[in-house]
Design an enzyme around this catalytic site. Structure first.
Site, PDB file in Angstrom:
ATOM      1  N   GLU B  50      -5.384 -28.889  37.404  1.00  0.00           N
ATOM      2  CA  GLU B  50      -5.745 -29.352  38.748  1.00  0.00           C
ATOM      3  C   GLU B  50      -6.731 -28.435  39.464  1.00  0.00           C
ATOM      4  OE1 GLU B  50      -2.647 -29.308  37.593  1.00  0.00           O
ATOM      5  OE2 GLU B  50      -1.731 -31.273  37.917  1.00  0.00           O
ATOM      6  N   PHE B 112      12.828 -32.857  42.967  1.00  0.00           N
ATOM      7  CA  PHE B 112      12.032 -32.515  41.793  1.00  0.00           C
ATOM      8  C   PHE B 112      10.539 -32.551  42.146  1.00  0.00           C
ATOM      9  CE2 PHE B 112       9.742 -33.926  37.893  1.00  0.00           C
ATOM     10  CZ  PHE B 112       9.887 -32.727  37.196  1.00  0.00           C
ATOM     11  N   GLN B 113       9.823 -31.532  41.785  1.00  0.00           N
ATOM     12  CA  GLN B 113       8.391 -31.389  42.065  1.00  0.00           C
ATOM     13  C   GLN B 113       8.060 -31.504  43.551  1.00  0.00           C
ATOM     14  OE1 GLN B 113       6.192 -33.874  39.221  1.00  0.00           O
ATOM     15  NE2 GLN B 113       6.168 -32.135  37.802  1.00  0.00           N
ATOM     16  N   LYS B 162       5.604 -40.614  47.824  1.00  0.00           N
ATOM     17  CA  LYS B 162       5.565 -41.677  46.831  1.00  0.00           C
ATOM     18  C   LYS B 162       5.909 -43.046  47.432  1.00  0.00           C
ATOM     19  CE  LYS B 162       6.832 -42.807  42.122  1.00  0.00           C
ATOM     20  NZ  LYS B 162       7.538 -42.420  40.893  1.00  0.00           N
ATOM     21  N   MET B 479     -17.806  -6.468  36.723  1.00  0.00           N
ATOM     22  CA  MET B 479     -17.869  -5.970  38.095  1.00  0.00           C
ATOM     23  C   MET B 479     -16.716  -5.006  38.373  1.00  0.00           C
ATOM     24  SD  MET B 479     -19.853  -6.007  40.622  1.00  0.00           S
ATOM     25  CE  MET B 479     -20.848  -7.435  41.003  1.00  0.00           C
TER      26      MET B 479
END
Lengths: 163, 578
Positions: B50, B112-113, B162, B479
């Site tokens: 993502e 959940f999630q 949802k 760097m």
């Protein structure tokens, strides 16, 4: 210097945390903060007391204005204004101290709003320093608890903070 | 038209003219993905992580000026997106990120999630919304696009539970054409009085400099900027984010300023008497030590965001407004002004600048027998005729690209300036290539950065985005190593990996072309070969001099006139040299 920033903000879930989050993320200090809906239920009015030099206060007001939910704000300290804070103090009492505490409360124009055999609850409003003065006038040992609302305020005169 | 919440989201994207939706499915967005299945107008780009979805969409926005749009699921999908969102926020990129959320009845139950996406992203978005009612969906999305693309742009998160996208619940759909918000009205026009004052100050300057930043590109003000610079004949420097806003090959351009800017740009800033800052924000990498910043200058600052003005540097003439509109007003006033620029002072100023230029701060050892990263970038510039879109990751290679690839057009240099996000480059290149399939797209990266989003090689194959990866492989986090050399007596604490993969095999495993180059004389032909393979993604693993450093440099806590040069300026102080 102490500033009182009065904010008109959309009455949305999370609006308060946007303001509080901004202050913690940018390291500004909040002395007190009060918030409640206004006569228009879609708007909340928030009063925030903070300290900082002019540069910091300028950034604070700019950053607050940048929050999408903030509709308008003013720094009350820049204009003539009145400020008030509500305090409730629960005080231990004995036969000997009851009269004295009542007299002190009267002098400060407070009200005793709850009485038991061994305690008073005193209600008092005023500028914050008056409330400080009352607390220090009561012997520390006798104070059971203190709860203060934080400062709220309004500008003097006809002008106001509205849409 | 009656639509379910899921269909409403898709329809809103169509009505916004969204071309690409970068995303990754998951439980909380399944209704949404089902709605996507039945249409072809919005092309979904399936990433492999993502974070990359956000970087790709972000780079698409940087290259096109149109908002980038992302769809991720709740919980880990949402948290993976956060680095990308913060990247876009720091560089003010217009984006709308739609995240799934658990159903409203279970929000707050550690379902959940479930994560508090609104809470997590609050400090790194321009605004965010949790949609609690399907009836609010269309208007909320309209607001999200409006907020993301107007004023100082930025990412907006729309968190959608949802049950809001439930296919069984359908409501009439109407997408608002316009939206007005009482609490959000960004400034457009600058204050006339302030602009007038600014023009007077600007025209009476003796040692002026124009300092412009990413705001000019975001606000499409580059034409006006060029006009202003050329009307006045003043030197111009650009920030890392502003590169391309003014043609880098023009003689008035004195190079990038700041930590790895040119000697002449930083010295001109330091010695100037009037600075006009345009769409730039006085970032700490630009200013160096603040107490010594431009000690002789009066400062004009044009910015759309009032909070950017006087944040770190005091400004004499602030102008809040859109860069394009303010510059237009300025040009009008300059045309009619009785005050004219001072040619004598200006000639002396340019002479001074020429002396600083003579230091040749970007020169490097061309005879080492090793591949110098600077040389690779110079060759990349020649092979692409200066006309590629270059994305980069973060580190030395990023600075080399900024220094040695002169960008003549805006939106050609795509990098994470504010947040400095390693892993940005490859997904960014994919997003850019989708927007401009006909242009050459190069991702300049290093062997450390590229591994942070390497999985996107798979996305590049799926969507046939033939980008060219220029991996400046110095076997160090360059760097970090450079700072350790300068500030930690070369104690290279954990700045190298001793198990770098075989990038050629890796590229091949992902279905691409991999080429390893370890001799300077091979660089040119390998680049030519890579860009000739029009329909293939090519991974050029270029083994560079591992000890090379980025010069010049303003070390931490130093000021503009205290630059560290590759070749020290002898015993003379910078001022004596002048």
């Amino acid at each position: 210097m102490r500033h009182i920033i009065s904010i008109l903000i959309e009455n949305e879930a999370g609006a308060l945390s946007r303001v509080a989050g901004l202050f913690s993320a940018r390291g500004y200090n909040i002395e007190s903060l009060t918030v409640a809906p206004t006569e228009d239920p879609s708007l909340s009015r928030m009063t925030l007391v903070t300290r900082g030099n002019d540069d910091i206060i300028e950034q604070i007001t700019k950053q607050l204005n940048k929050l999408i939910d903030v509709v308008k704000l003013i720094d009350l300290v820049e204009t003539p204004h009145v400020e008030r804070e509500l305090m409730l103090v629960k005080i231990k009492t004995t036969q000997e101290t009851r009269e004295e505490i009542k007299r002190t409360t009267d002098i400060f124009r407070g009200n005793i709003i709850d009485v038991t055999a061994h305690s008073y609850v005193v209600e008092m409003t005023g500028p914050s320093d008056k409330l400080d003065a009352f607390v220090s006038a009561i012997a520390a040992d006798n104070i059971i608890e203190v709860v203060r609302s934080g400062t709220t305020g309004i500008s003097r005169g006809e002008k106001g903070l509205h849409l | 038209m009656e639509l379910s919440g899921g269909q409403i989201v898709v329809q809103c994207l169509k009505d916004e003219g969204v071309e690409f939706l970068f995303g990754y499915p998951g439980g909380a967005v399944l209704h949404l993905y089902d709605a996507l299945f039945h249409q072809e107008d919005v092309k979904h780009i399936l990433v492999r992580h993502e974070q990359a979805a956000v970087h790709s969409a972000d780079a698409y926005a940087r290259a096109t000026g149109k908002p980038g749009v992302v769809l991720v699921t709740s919980g880990p999908g949402a948290t993976n997106a956060v680095t990308g969102i913060a990247t876009a926020y720091m560089d003010s990129i217009p984006m709308v990120i739609i995240s799934g959320q658990v159903s409203t009845p279970v929000i707050g139950s550690d379902a959940f999630q479930e994560v508090d996406m609104i809470g997590i992203t609050r400090p790194c978005v321009k605004h965010n919304f949790l949609v609690k009612n399907v009836a609010d969906l269309a208007e909320t999305l309209k607001k999200a696009f409006h907020i993301a693309t107007t004023g100082r742009p930025g990412p907006v998160v729309v968190d959608i539970p949802k049950d809001i996208t439930d296919p069984k619940i359908k409501i009439p759909y109407k997408y608002p054409k316009k939206i007005t918000m009482r609490s959000y009205n960004p400034a457009v026009k600058g204050h006339t009085g302030q602009i007038k004052k600014a023009v007077e100050l600007l025209l009476s300057a003796q040692r002026p400099i124009i300092y412009a930043g990413g705001g000019v590109i975001l606000g499409d003000g580059n034409k006006e900027l060029i006009k202003l610079a050329q009307t006045l004949g003043y030197p111009i420097t650009l920030t890392l984010m502003g590169l391309g806003a003014y043609p880098a090959t023009d003689k008035q351009f004195v190079g990038m300023l700041g930590m790895h800017g040119t000697y002449e740009a930083n010295m001109a800033m330091h010695e100037s008497d009037v600075i006009i800052a345009i769409g730039a924000r006085f970032d700490d990498r630009v200013t160096g030590r603040l107490t010594e910043f431009c000690p002789y200058a009066k400062i004009i600052h044009i910015d759309i965001d009032p909070a950017s003005i006087a944040k770190t540097v005091k400004v004499d003439i602030p102008i809040v407004g859109e860069v394009k509109s303010v510059l237009k007003d300025m040009l009008e006033l300059i045309k009619d002004s009785e005050i004219k620029t001072n040619p004598k002072a200006l000639a002396a100023w340019w002479k001074q600048i020429a002396q600083w230029r003579d230091v040749q701060c970007l020169e490097y050892d061309r005879n080492s027998g090793l591949i110098k990263p600077q040389y690779v970038i110079e060759q990349l510039y020649q092979v692409t005729k200066g006309d590629a879109i270059v994305t980069s990751d973060v580190g030395q290679h990023q600075m080399f690209a900024a220094q040695y690839y002169p960008f003549d057009k805006p939106r050609r240099w795509i990098n994470s300036g504010g947040l400095g996000t390693m892993g940005f480059g490859l997904p960014a290149a994919i997003g850019v290539k989708l927007a401009y399939p006909e242009l050459d797209v190069a991702c300049v990266t290093g062997e450390a950065s590229i591994q942070m989003c390497i999985q996107e090689l798979s996305t590049a194959l799926q969507y046939k985005t033939p980008v060219k990866i220029i991996n400046l492989n110095n076997r160090y986090m360059g760097m970090v190593r450079q700072w350790q050399e300068f500030s930690y007596e070369s104690r290279y604490s954990h700045s190298y990996m001793d198990t770098i993969p075989d990038f050629v095999k890796l590229a091949e495993a992902y279905g691409h072309v991999g080429i390893r180059i370890d001799k300077p004389e091979e660089v040119r032909s390998a680049l030519e070969q890579a860009f000739a393979l029009k329909d293939r993604t090519v991974f050029l693993d270029i083994i560079t001099d591992r000890t090379e450093n980025v010069y010049p440099m303003i070390e931490a806590g130093k000021a503009h006139h205290e630059m560290k040069l590759r070749v020290a300026l002898g015993t003379s102080t910078d001022r004596e040299l002048a």
